[in-house]
Design a protein around this motif. Sequence first.
Motif, PDB file in Angstrom:
ATOM      1  N   ASN A 219       0.991  -1.449  -0.343  1.00  0.00           N
ATOM      2  CA  ASN A 219       0.273   0.316  -0.166  1.00  0.00           C
ATOM      3  C   ASN A 219       0.828   1.071   0.045  1.00  0.00           C
ATOM      4  O   ASN A 219       0.185   2.256   0.939  1.00  0.00           O
ATOM      5  N   MET A 220       1.832   1.012  -0.707  1.00  0.00           N
ATOM      6  CA  MET A 220       2.876   2.320  -0.602  1.00  0.00           C
ATOM      7  C   MET A 220       3.143   2.575  -2.375  1.00  0.00           C
ATOM      8  O   MET A 220       4.761   2.155  -2.477  1.00  0.00           O
ATOM      9  N   THR A 225       2.109   8.701  -2.720  1.00  0.00           N
ATOM     10  CA  THR A 225       2.115   7.719  -1.629  1.00  0.00           C
ATOM     11  C   THR A 225       2.728   8.540  -0.358  1.00  0.00           C
ATOM     12  O   THR A 225       1.972   8.892   0.916  1.00  0.00           O
ATOM     13  N   TYR A 229       1.737  10.570   3.097  1.00  0.00           N
ATOM     14  CA  TYR A 229       1.046   9.281   4.633  1.00  0.00           C
ATOM     15  C   TYR A 229       1.703   9.763   6.006  1.00  0.00           C
ATOM     16  O   TYR A 229       0.897   9.151   6.122  1.00  0.00           O
ATOM     17  N   ARG A 244      -7.197   1.771   1.782  1.00  0.00           N
ATOM     18  CA  ARG A 244      -6.151   1.300   2.107  1.00  0.00           C
ATOM     19  C   ARG A 244      -7.443   0.081   0.839  1.00  0.00           C
ATOM     20  O   ARG A 244      -9.140   0.489   0.972  1.00  0.00           O
ATOM     21  N   ARG A 248      -4.828   4.394  -4.503  1.00  0.00           N
ATOM     22  CA  ARG A 248      -4.828   5.021  -4.199  1.00  0.00           C
ATOM     23  C   ARG A 248      -4.867   5.664  -2.264  1.00  0.00           C
ATOM     24  O   ARG A 248      -4.932   6.186  -1.845  1.00  0.00           O
ATOM     25  N   PHE A 250      -4.040   6.078   0.660  1.00  0.00           N
ATOM     26  CA  PHE A 250      -3.506   7.805   1.360  1.00  0.00           C
ATOM     27  C   PHE A 250      -3.627   8.885   1.071  1.00  0.00           C
ATOM     28  O   PHE A 250      -3.261   9.930   1.304  1.00  0.00           O
ATOM     29  N   GLU A 251      -3.778   9.109  -0.480  1.00  0.00           N
ATOM     30  CA  GLU A 251      -4.623  10.047  -1.021  1.00  0.00           C
ATOM     31  C   GLU A 251      -5.908   9.706  -0.985  1.00  0.00           C
ATOM     32  O   GLU A 251      -6.281  10.967  -1.202  1.00  0.00           O
TER      33      GLU A 251
END
Length: 369
Positions: A219-220, A225, A229, A244, A248, A250-251
Motif C-alpha cells: 500500500n505504498m 503515496t 502518508y 487501503r 490510491r 493514503f491519497e
Amino acid sequence: MTRVRTGLERLTGHPRPVGRDRVGLVTNPTGVLPDLTPSAPALLAAGVRVTALFGPEHGLRGAAQAGEGDAAPADPVTGLPVFDTYGRSGGDLDALVASAGVDALVFDMADVGARFYTDVWTMYDLMESAARLGLRFVVLDRPDPISGALAEGPQLDPAFASFVGRAPVAVRHGLTPGEIALLANRTIKARLDVVPLSGWRRERYFDATGLPWVMPSANMPTLDTAIAYPGTGLLEGTNAAEGRGTTRPFELAGAPYADGRLVPALADLGLPGVRFRETWFTPTFGRHAGAVVRGVQLHVTDRLAFRPVLTGVSMLHTLRVLYPGAFACDPFLDLLWGSDALRRALDAGRDPRGLVPDGGPEGAELLYG
C-alpha cells in the motif's frame, strides 16, 4: 543531477565492514542496486558471506499486507533460509537471530519518512538483539524519500513507544535509516557501522536521486503515496477510511457517514500546497471494505509547501466537527501520534492544529548536509 549511491552500492564495491563474517541480511524488495539487482545476490556476487535472510512486516518479498509477515522458509532466488521477524521482539527475536548462526546483521531497506512506518523499527529491534548477542550490525543507508529538510509533528513520548515508534523522532522525521540507527544506538550500544549514501542532500526528494522507486509495501505504490502518508496515515487510528483497498491508498480518505460538507470545509482551511477533490470509492479490503465511501482525494500542488502532518490533523479535526456522532478515534491513534494529546484534543472538540510543530530534524546525528 548527481546520482545518489546507496550504502548497498558502496558496500558491494568495498565489503570491508563485514569482512568474512557470516551475514544475516535484513531486507525486502526495496533492497536493490540501481540496475534492480536485489541485495542478496548483489552481496553474494561481491564476496559477502550472506548465509541467512530476515524479512520485516510485509515479508521478504513484500507480498504480505499490513500486520502480516512472510512464512516462506527459503528464498527462491538464492536458496538461503528466510527468518520472519514480524511480531517478534526481546528474547523471542534473540532466539530467532541466534538460530540463524550469523556473526553480523546487515540492514538494507528503504524507509518512507514517517515514524509509524515499521521497517526502521525492525532495524531497531534487531539492533537490540545484535547488542545482546554480541553481533556486528551494519546499516546500508538509503535516502529519506520525502526529503530530509523538514521534520513535522511532535517527537515520540517514550511512554507510548511501540512497533510504530521506538525512538524519540517526529511524526515526519526527516531522517535516513542510518541516522535513526545512530540516534537509537546512543542507548542500544550495538557494534554499529553505517555505510552512508553519497551524493544525497537533505532537500532532495526521491525522484531527484536517479534511483528506481520500488514499492516498500503493498500500500505504498508511489512517491506521491509516501508524501501524503505522514498525515493521512493517522486515519488508521480512527473509524474513517485511509484508502487501503484502492489504487490510491493514503491519497484517498473518507467515511460512509461523510457528506457534501467535507470538501468545502477542508478547502476553507487554506492548507498549504494541497487541494481536495470530492470523490467516492469502495475499498476492496480493510476498513469499510465493500462499502461506498464518500470523501476526498488529496492533490498535492506544491510539495515544498505541503505539510502532511498538519493536513492529516486538520482532516481528523474536520471530521470530528462535522460528524461528532459518527467519527471516533481509537487507542491506536495514541501510538501513531506518539502520545495521547491528539486523541484527547479531538475527543474534547478542541482544535488540535497547535500540536503540529515543524522545523529541521532534531536530536539526531545528521550525516548529510
